[in-house]
Write a protein that holds these residues in place. Structure first.
Motif, PDB file in Angstrom:
ATOM      1  N   ALA A 221       0.830  -1.206   0.000  1.00  0.00           N
ATOM      2  CA  ALA A 221       0.000   0.000   0.000  1.00  0.00           C
ATOM      3  C   ALA A 221       0.865   1.258   0.000  1.00  0.00           C
ATOM      4  N   GLU A 222       1.960   1.236   0.759  1.00  0.00           N
ATOM      5  CA  GLU A 222       2.859   2.392   0.806  1.00  0.00           C
ATOM      6  C   GLU A 222       3.480   2.659  -0.560  1.00  0.00           C
ATOM      7  N   ILE A 223       3.792   1.591  -1.296  1.00  0.00           N
ATOM      8  CA  ILE A 223       4.316   1.750  -2.658  1.00  0.00           C
ATOM      9  C   ILE A 223       3.259   2.397  -3.550  1.00  0.00           C
ATOM     10  N   LEU A 224       2.024   1.921  -3.437  1.00  0.00           N
ATOM     11  CA  LEU A 224       0.946   2.464  -4.269  1.00  0.00           C
ATOM     12  C   LEU A 224       0.717   3.945  -3.972  1.00  0.00           C
ATOM     13  N   VAL A 225       0.900   4.339  -2.728  1.00  0.00           N
ATOM     14  CA  VAL A 225       0.806   5.766  -2.381  1.00  0.00           C
ATOM     15  C   VAL A 225       1.889   6.556  -3.113  1.00  0.00           C
ATOM     16  N   GLU A 226       3.106   6.000  -3.158  1.00  0.00           N
ATOM     17  CA  GLU A 226       4.211   6.701  -3.804  1.00  0.00           C
ATOM     18  C   GLU A 226       3.970   6.894  -5.300  1.00  0.00           C
ATOM     19  N   ILE A 227       3.284   5.944  -5.931  1.00  0.00           N
ATOM     20  CA  ILE A 227       3.046   6.071  -7.373  1.00  0.00           C
ATOM     21  C   ILE A 227       1.654   6.623  -7.674  1.00  0.00           C
ATOM     22  N   GLY A 228       0.975   7.096  -6.611  1.00  0.00           N
ATOM     23  CA  GLY A 228      -0.286   7.809  -6.801  1.00  0.00           C
ATOM     24  C   GLY A 228      -1.516   6.962  -6.994  1.00  0.00           C
TER      25      GLY A 228
END
Length: 565
Positions: A221-228
């Motif tokens: 989820a944190e990765i998905l936040v970084e890529i918007g």
């Protein structure tokens, strides 16, 4: 008639040969004797070791090393005895010496396992650099040592050596392709290197192997936040909470993705649950503060951000918010503050005053981003001046310039209680491309006070171990803090500085002993990486607590010249 027997005459060459053999034996005899004696002490040490008489074994092995310095086997046994005697650093030195004598050591007597256990003990004692060496020798001896590879990766991660850590975790995956923890750790290493899409694939693989692991859901989820991809991140946080409903940091992450999707009321509900579960997490209070600000509940927002600072004085976002809101409220109550004359200390009161006046606090605000960094005056013509800083200081986290961004520079002074420091507007004149490794920008300001003069630039590269000072605005300290240290190492593109820096120092000047600029701070980190000349096994690591990275001023000048500055 029988011929009389004649005794052959000795030839000069034959005499020389026998003499040469005799001399060689005389020379070799002491050496042969030393080798024999060394082996005797080796066998004696083995007997003592088998009887667990460790001190006697150590003494015997040590004597053997003095008799035959290049005896790898003796150093291996000495290392084992020292390790059993809990002399861990000395054991590592002995193992290291054995490996130096014979880099082609094969697995014998569970040597790789001994080194792995030694590394674990050293790591537990906080000797991270020594533990890394132990693990490196273990995997050099036995590349299939999965535990050693995994522990090596984790130790390297402790020193923020993410690329090397990733290589170690990749090695684990190569031999154990179903190791979910290795995938998770590799994803973490890629995340720290901001390789978002690579990290996403690795976390997805980890999730396939352990679909009920809430932590992996959170990491992805944190990765998905970084890529918007906020909507997908929201789904993952909800799945993670279904698996671990009592984790405050999961509600905090959910609140963040809801806030990014403008679902402020839902975000506030998530933050309230997060605080109940994790009342001592400063990040939750900071995020809750921003959400309250969006609702125009400024007093409540200030209260939450102050609580974040109480829990963690280095919480930069909360600190920045409190300072900016308090400044805005002061101006709202008394607009005349903007016209107050500056109170500048004398050189007797502050010996750094002339340098601090030339070093500014860069403040940037937009609808989506707020930040602070450091800049310094490069040149001036009349009241106009150019200021050098980092690109990432004056752009958003994606290294892009926001159209509604407002940039100001704050000037050093010592205002009395109730007053504020002077700020002047700045506009972005030049910046390097987001993909350019050279992270610099130039601001232009007008109406700069006359006493503020450009800093002098050094014309020579700094030698290693030379003393330096950095003045800036670290989130962990006060504005215009002076940090002292030295140049640890120099490469063509970077200066590694042994000095404690933090976010907010970015863009600041690195000053030599003559207070000339030798570099521009670009990054603060916990550990400096090894230089390429350091052998990873037989040289103690140079990493030191408190590291800054700067661009050499020569490279900055080259780019400024290209811009016609």
């Amino acid at each position: 008639m029988r011929s009389p027997h004649l005794k052959p005459k000795s030839s000069p060459n034959g005499k020389f040969f026998r003499l040469l053999v005799l001399v060689s034996l005389l020379i070799a005899a002491p050496l042969l004797t030393l080798q024999v004696a060394a082996r005797v002490y080796l066998m004696q040490g083995d007997r003592f070791l088998a009887q667990n008489q460790l001190e006697k074994a150590i003494n015997s092995y040590s004597t053997a090393t003095k008799l035959q310095a290049n005896f790898a086997t003796v150093y291996l046994r000495l290392g084992k005895a020292l390790q059993k005697n809990q002399q861990f650093t000395e054991a590592l030195k002995a193992y290291n010496q054995a490996f130096l004598i014979n880099p082609d050591l094969t697995v014998q007597s569970d040597l790789a396992s001994d080194l792995t256990r030694l590394g674990a003990v050293l790591l537990k004692k906080g000797n991270v650099s020594e533990a890394i060496i132990a693990y490196q020798i273990a995997v050099a001896i036995d590349p299939l040592a999965i535990e050693a590879n995994h522990n090596l990766g984790k130790a390297l991660a402790q020193q923020q050596r993410w690329q090397e850590a990733g290589q170690a975790f990749n090695q684990v995956i190569l031999f154990d392709p179903d190791n979910a923890q290795a995938y998770t750790n590799l994803g973490n290493a890629l995340f720290k290197q901001e390789k978002w899409h690579e990290a996403k694939k690795i976390y997805e693989k980890a999730l396939e192997l352990t679909p009920k692991d809430a932590l992996i859901h959170q990491r992805l989820a944190e990765i998905l936040v970084e890529i918007g991809e906020f909507n997908s991140a929201e789904t993952l946080y909800l799945k993670a909470l279904a698996l671990a409903p009592n984790q405050g940091d999961l509600y905090n992450g959910l609140g963040q993705v809801l806030y990014e999707q403008k679902k402020v009321d839902e975000a506030i509900n998530a933050y309230q649950k997060a605080i109940k579960l994790s009342p001592n997490n400063p990040e939750i209070y900071k995020n809750f503060c921003f959400a309250r600000h969006t609702q125009h509940q400024y007093e409540e927002a200030l209260k939450l951000c102050r609580q974040a600072m109480t829990l963690n004085p280095a919480e930069g976002g909360a600190k920045f918010y409190v300072m900016e809101v308090e400044r805005a409220l002061a101006i709202l109550k008394n607009p005349n503050l903007l016209q107050m004359p500056e109170r500048i200390p004398s050189p007797q009161t502050d010996p750094y005053i002339s340098y601090k006046r030339s070093i500014v606090k860069v403040v940037i605000k937009s609808s989506n981003y707020q930040g602070v960094g450091t800049g310094w005056v490069l040149k001036r013509e009349g009241k106009n001046a150019l200021i050098v800083t980092n690109r990432h200081v004056v752009t958003n986290p994606e290294q892009k310039q926001e159209q509604d961004a407002k940039i100001e520079v704050e000037l050093y002074s010592q205002p009395p209680a109730g007053q504020i420091r002077k700020r002047i507007p700045a506009h972005l004149l030049e910046k390097t491309d987001p993909n350019d490794w050279l992270d610099i920008a130039v601001l232009k300001v007008t109406d700069l006070p006359q006493d503020i003069q450009p800093l002098s630039l050094s014309s020579v590269s700094p030698p290693e171990a030379s003393k330096i000072e950095v003045i800036g605005h670290p989130i962990t300290g006060d504005d215009w803090s002076v940090a002292s240290g030295q140049v640890q190492s120099v490469t063509e593109q970077e200066l590694y500085l042994s000095v404690v820096l933090a976010s907010g120092n970015s863009g600041g000047p690195v000053l030599d002993s003559n207070y000339q600029v030798i570099g521009v701070v670009v990054k603060a980190g916990l550990f400096c990486p090894q230089t390429s000349s350091n052998n990873q096994i037989n040289v103690s690591l140079l990493n030191k607590l408190g590291c800054g990275i700067a661009f050499p001023i020569e490279l900055v000048q080259e780019r400024l010249n290209q811009w016609g500055i």
